[in-house]
Design an enzyme around this catalytic site. Sequence first.
Site, PDB file in Angstrom:
ATOM      1  N   HIS A 161      -6.486  26.732  65.188  1.00 55.68           N
ATOM      2  CA  HIS A 161      -5.937  25.514  64.599  1.00 55.68           C
ATOM      3  C   HIS A 161      -7.047  24.526  64.233  1.00 55.68           C
ATOM      4  O   HIS A 161      -7.806  24.090  65.094  1.00 55.68           O
ATOM      5  CB  HIS A 161      -4.982  24.872  65.617  1.00 55.68           C
ATOM      6  CG  HIS A 161      -4.278  23.663  65.137  1.00 55.68           C
ATOM      7  ND1 HIS A 161      -4.291  22.470  65.832  1.00 55.68           N
ATOM      8  CD2 HIS A 161      -3.499  23.457  64.048  1.00 55.68           C
ATOM      9  CE1 HIS A 161      -3.561  21.582  65.201  1.00 55.68           C
ATOM     10  NE2 HIS A 161      -3.065  22.148  64.117  1.00 55.68           N
ATOM     11  N   HIS A 197      -7.446  16.198  58.558  1.00 61.40           N
ATOM     12  CA  HIS A 197      -6.042  16.181  58.973  1.00 61.40           C
ATOM     13  C   HIS A 197      -5.351  14.859  58.693  1.00 61.40           C
ATOM     14  O   HIS A 197      -4.279  14.815  58.095  1.00 61.40           O
ATOM     15  CB  HIS A 197      -5.926  16.503  60.462  1.00 61.40           C
ATOM     16  CG  HIS A 197      -4.529  16.423  60.989  1.00 61.40           C
ATOM     17  ND1 HIS A 197      -3.996  15.260  61.519  1.00 61.40           N
ATOM     18  CD2 HIS A 197      -3.537  17.346  61.035  1.00 61.40           C
ATOM     19  CE1 HIS A 197      -2.755  15.474  61.887  1.00 61.40           C
ATOM     20  NE2 HIS A 197      -2.443  16.736  61.600  1.00 61.40           N
TER      21      HIS A 197
END
Length: 290
Positions: free
Chosen positions: A39, A81
């Site tokens: 991730h 992100h």
Amino acid sequence: MHARVAAATAIALFGLDVAILPTPHAGAAGGDRLVVVAHRGASGYAPENTLAAVDRAAAMGFGWVENDVQRTKDGRLVVIHDATLERTTNVKLLFPHRAPWRVRDFTAGEIARLDAGSWYGRRYAGVRVPTLQQYMERVSHNHQSLLLEIKNPELYPGIERQTLALLDKEGWLDPSHLTDRLIVQSFSAGSVRTVHALRPGIRTAYLGTPQVKELRAYARFADQINALYTKLSPGYVSAVHALKGPHDKTMRVFAWTVNGADEARRLDGFGVDGVITNVPDVVRTAVTAR
């Protein structure tokens, strides 16, 4: 339950331990069935969404990485992100009067000046926010596969087409990549639909847990459902598996973000097809030790 994972051979490359990996396939990072996705790279061990995190995942023997794509003020695609730069860079220090420090309010050149590693630890001081092109070059160099998330598409009209154009330029839309090396996902169903319409050959994933009665509609444009792990149950996974996606293959389920061994084993028991995790080694050990 799972075959043993072959150990990756590591060599020193430019001072980094980088794994020599086979061409990744569906189960390259986990057992024969379960896909383990690092991730934001191996973000439990290196600053998220950086080339350092990609390299750390490779050094640990993981063929799949996940990232997030957004767009700068001058139209460049970058890998980060948050919609703002504050949490993972020193933007407040370099640009103290530019609050709220949104990605879309800074040029690519300005973002390239930021330190995206010191927040994680001194050894990563000077690590930068990569452009998507830089990121793709590193993933290609490492022979890895990519789960690419189009982040906040409502902020960036046309980002789907722009992202696909860059992937095409980098050679990622040829048959070999489309078969088992690329998945594009988003929390926006509209964005996933757009990707599927523009490039029907790409495997796509919707981030979320639609109601079971809605799954058939999602199967028209999404090959898989990537759900928050706490929202999953054996029944839900079975309901997804009962359908075929737009490529006439059984829909799959990936769970995120799974960082505990017990959670990984429980989800493996549910029959999920993949696990997205900050600590891929923990998940791999858990599911291969069954």
